[in-house]
Design a protein around this motif. Structure first.
Motif, mmCIF file in Angstrom:
data_model
loop_
_atom_site.group_PDB
_atom_site.id
_atom_site.type_symbol
_atom_site.label_atom_id
_atom_site.label_comp_id
_atom_site.label_asym_id
_atom_site.label_seq_id
_atom_site.Cartn_x
_atom_site.Cartn_y
_atom_site.Cartn_z
ATOM 1 N N PHE A 183 15.590 23.603 6.841
ATOM 2 C CA PHE A 183 16.866 23.679 6.113
ATOM 3 C C PHE A 183 17.715 22.418 6.329
ATOM 4 C CE2 PHE A 183 15.545 28.105 6.921
ATOM 5 C CZ PHE A 183 15.366 28.497 5.597
ATOM 6 N N ARG A 184 17.040 21.273 6.402
ATOM 7 C CA ARG A 184 17.734 19.992 6.559
ATOM 8 C C ARG A 184 18.588 19.749 5.319
ATOM 9 N NH1 ARG A 184 14.289 14.399 7.474
ATOM 10 N NH2 ARG A 184 16.010 13.128 8.226
ATOM 11 N N GLU A 185 19.799 19.268 5.496
ATOM 12 C CA GLU A 185 20.736 19.038 4.384
ATOM 13 C C GLU A 185 20.984 20.365 3.665
ATOM 14 O OE1 GLU A 185 19.919 15.448 2.188
ATOM 15 O OE2 GLU A 185 19.036 14.488 3.936
ATOM 16 N N ALA A 209 7.534 16.287 -2.347
ATOM 17 C CA ALA A 209 6.733 15.062 -2.433
ATOM 18 C C ALA A 209 6.664 14.239 -1.144
ATOM 19 C CB ALA A 209 7.269 14.194 -3.576
ATOM 20 N N ALA A 210 7.378 14.638 -0.113
ATOM 21 C CA ALA A 210 7.241 13.962 1.196
ATOM 22 C C ALA A 210 7.415 15.060 2.232
ATOM 23 C CB ALA A 210 8.280 12.854 1.354
ATOM 24 N N ALA A 211 6.399 15.919 2.301
ATOM 25 C CA ALA A 211 6.541 17.218 2.967
ATOM 26 C C ALA A 211 6.480 17.131 4.487
ATOM 27 C CB ALA A 211 5.454 18.162 2.460
ATOM 28 N N THR A 220 0.810 -1.222 0.000
ATOM 29 C CA THR A 220 0.000 0.000 0.000
ATOM 30 C C THR A 220 0.843 1.272 0.000
ATOM 31 O OG1 THR A 220 -1.567 -1.265 1.309
ATOM 32 C CG2 THR A 220 -1.978 1.082 1.166
ATOM 33 N N THR A 221 1.974 1.259 0.702
ATOM 34 C CA THR A 221 2.746 2.504 0.866
ATOM 35 C C THR A 221 4.175 2.409 0.347
ATOM 36 O OG1 THR A 221 3.741 1.943 2.997
ATOM 37 C CG2 THR A 221 1.527 2.883 3.067
ATOM 38 N N GLY A 222 4.642 1.202 0.055
ATOM 39 C CA GLY A 222 6.042 1.030 -0.343
ATOM 40 C C GLY A 222 6.965 0.852 0.854
ATOM 41 N N LYS A 232 10.101 12.392 10.839
ATOM 42 C CA LYS A 232 11.209 13.255 11.288
ATOM 43 C C LYS A 232 11.600 14.250 10.188
ATOM 44 C CE LYS A 232 16.149 12.987 12.283
ATOM 45 N NZ LYS A 232 16.235 14.399 12.518
ATOM 46 N N THR A 233 11.709 15.502 10.547
ATOM 47 C CA THR A 233 12.073 16.520 9.571
ATOM 48 C C THR A 233 12.616 17.727 10.307
ATOM 49 O OG1 THR A 233 11.260 17.814 7.681
ATOM 50 C CG2 THR A 233 9.712 17.536 9.502
ATOM 51 N N GLU A 234 13.212 18.653 9.606
ATOM 52 C CA GLU A 234 13.670 19.898 10.238
ATOM 53 C C GLU A 234 13.825 20.987 9.195
ATOM 54 O OE1 GLU A 234 18.311 18.771 10.849
ATOM 55 O OE2 GLU A 234 16.880 17.540 11.961
ATOM 56 N N THR A 271 3.094 17.497 -0.779
ATOM 57 C CA THR A 271 2.257 16.312 -0.550
ATOM 58 C C THR A 271 2.897 15.360 0.463
ATOM 59 O OG1 THR A 271 3.304 15.050 -2.340
ATOM 60 C CG2 THR A 271 1.376 16.378 -2.932
ATOM 61 N N ASP A 272 2.074 14.488 0.988
ATOM 62 C CA ASP A 272 2.548 13.420 1.876
ATOM 63 C C ASP A 272 1.436 12.376 1.914
ATOM 64 O OD1 ASP A 272 4.955 13.426 4.217
ATOM 65 O OD2 ASP A 272 3.325 11.998 4.556
ATOM 66 N N ILE A 273 1.794 11.158 2.292
ATOM 67 C CA ILE A 273 0.762 10.118 2.429
ATOM 68 C C ILE A 273 0.013 10.296 3.754
ATOM 69 C CG2 ILE A 273 2.166 8.359 3.606
ATOM 70 C CD1 ILE A 273 0.885 6.282 1.747
ATOM 71 N N CYS A 306 12.195 15.151 -3.157
ATOM 72 C CA CYS A 306 11.634 13.905 -2.620
ATOM 73 C C CYS A 306 12.704 13.309 -1.703
ATOM 74 C CB CYS A 306 11.278 12.950 -3.768
ATOM 75 S SG CYS A 306 10.478 11.447 -3.165
ATOM 76 N N ARG A 307 12.814 13.883 -0.508
ATOM 77 C CA ARG A 307 13.981 13.589 0.315
ATOM 78 C C ARG A 307 13.606 12.795 1.571
ATOM 79 N NH1 ARG A 307 17.353 18.656 1.488
ATOM 80 N NH2 ARG A 307 15.533 19.083 2.779
ATOM 81 N N ASN A 308 14.476 11.863 1.874
ATOM 82 C CA ASN A 308 14.368 11.078 3.108
ATOM 83 C C ASN A 308 13.070 10.296 3.234
ATOM 84 O OD1 ASN A 308 16.951 11.997 4.127
ATOM 85 N ND2 ASN A 308 15.967 13.994 4.230
ATOM 86 N N VAL A 309 12.614 9.799 2.094
ATOM 87 C CA VAL A 309 11.485 8.861 2.097
ATOM 88 C C VAL A 309 11.883 7.593 1.338
ATOM 89 C CG1 VAL A 309 10.374 9.996 0.112
ATOM 90 C CG2 VAL A 309 9.022 8.547 1.606
#
Ligand SMILES: C[S@@+](CC[C@H](N)C(=O)[O-])C[C@H]1O[C@@H](n2cnc3c(N)ncnc32)[C@H](O)[C@@H]1O
Length: 290
Positions: free
Chosen positions: A94-96, A122-124, A33-35, A90-92, A154-156, A231-234
């Motif tokens: 100005f990551r990277e 794409a993975a906000a 369903t989600t990968g 998990k996010t922050e 977007t995000d799931i 599309c980072r860190n997903v």
């Protein structure tokens, strides 16, 4: 569904983490369903039980088999709760940082030839990433009068997206947002028991469209192509076959000469022929052969 009040949560947690058969069924459903790929390891047995035990108690579900049945029956509230319990958000801001250093140059190149910039994050997650992108664009002189900005985030996970669209953050989450950026793009809310909080100004929030989107819901079916996709860190949560499929569809969603940003730890093996590496974890879409 049964009354769950009688479940002592420690005993319940241990029972779930020992249910390998149930685990496999749930992990299969999750992946299809989600990968998200959770191979059957002792660490993941514990992880799944700890993420699900509270949700299952709330839903009044006693066993993984019962939960699995509800998922297969298509109960949307159970599916949503299950997926959201197993996503890692998990996010922050100005990551990277490297990506935010090169973004202005990339945008400048693109807008030389266009009057519109189309961006997709794409993975906000909870919004730190799209607001970081937006502040970077505006600080580097992107002109909203001369150029239209179409920005999709977007995000799931609907719950994190709702938080993203509200744009409210605690002071301790804003360590990487300078005080000058804060006062320019945010307003300080009145202090509450939750402590100091800041909110992105409506003019900024209104520049971003937040919407649910599943990266493994192929084909993507966008009418217009994007100039830039983050599309980072997903991808790290997907297996190599799924990563390749997602990257291929992201490449298809990109305009020729558009850019794809992925996480710095996600640059592994899977190569898409239409994407050329430009910088660490940044790819440029090649012109399609005519
Ligand atoms: C670790 S966060 C990364 C957030 C942000 N991109 C960053 O780098 O800080 C991963 C996000 O991917 C989302 N996600 C997981 N599987 C997804 C899927 N199949 N489609 C869309 N988003 C997904 C999760 O809900 C989560 O918010």
């Amino acid at each position: 569904m049964s009354d769950a009040k009688d479940f002592p949560s420690a005993e319940f947690f241990h029972r779930l983490s020992a249910d390998e058969n149930g685990y496999r069924k749930l992990a299969d459903w999750l992946k299809t369903t989600t990968g998200i790929h959770m191979p059957p390891t002792p660490k993941n047995f514990t992880l799944m039980a700890s993420r699900l035990s509270k949700v299952m108690i709330r839903l009044g579900l006693r066993t993984y088999a019962e939960l699995h049945r509800n998922l297969l029956d298509g109960d949307p509230s159970v599916q949503k709760a299950f997926i959201e319990a197993l996503t890692t958000n998990k996010t922050e801001f100005f990551r990277e940082a490297h990506h935010f250093e090169i973004l202005p140059r990339i945008v400048e190149n693109i807008v030389q030839h266009k009057t519109e910039l189309r961006l997709w994050c794409a993975a906000a997650s909870r919004g730190h990433e799209p607001y970081s992108i937006l502040m970077t664009l505006l600080e580097s002189g992107f002109n909203l009068q001369t150029h239209r900005l179409k920005f999709l985030a977007t995000d799931i996970d609907q719950t994190v997206l709702e938080a993203a669209s509200k744009g409210v953050y605690r002071a301790d989450e804003l360590m990487d947002v300078s005080s000058s950026l804060r006062s320019k793009y945010m307003v300080k809310l009145r202090d509450t028991a939750a402590g100091e909080r800041w909110k992105f100004r409506d003019e900024l929030r209104n520049l971003i469209t937040f919407a649910g989107f599943n990266l493994v819901g192929f084909p993507y079916g966008f009418q217009h192509k994007f100039d830039i996709i983050f599309c980072r860190n997903v991808l790290i949560y997907f297996d190599p076959k799924t990563v390749l499929k997602v990257k291929t569809h992201l490449a298809e969603a990109l305009a020729a000469d558009g850019y794809l940003f992925i996480g710095h730890s996600e640059t592994g093996a899977s190569r898409v022929p239409t994407l050329q590496t430009m910088e660490a974890a940044v790819f440029k879409k090649l012109q399609e052969a005519s």
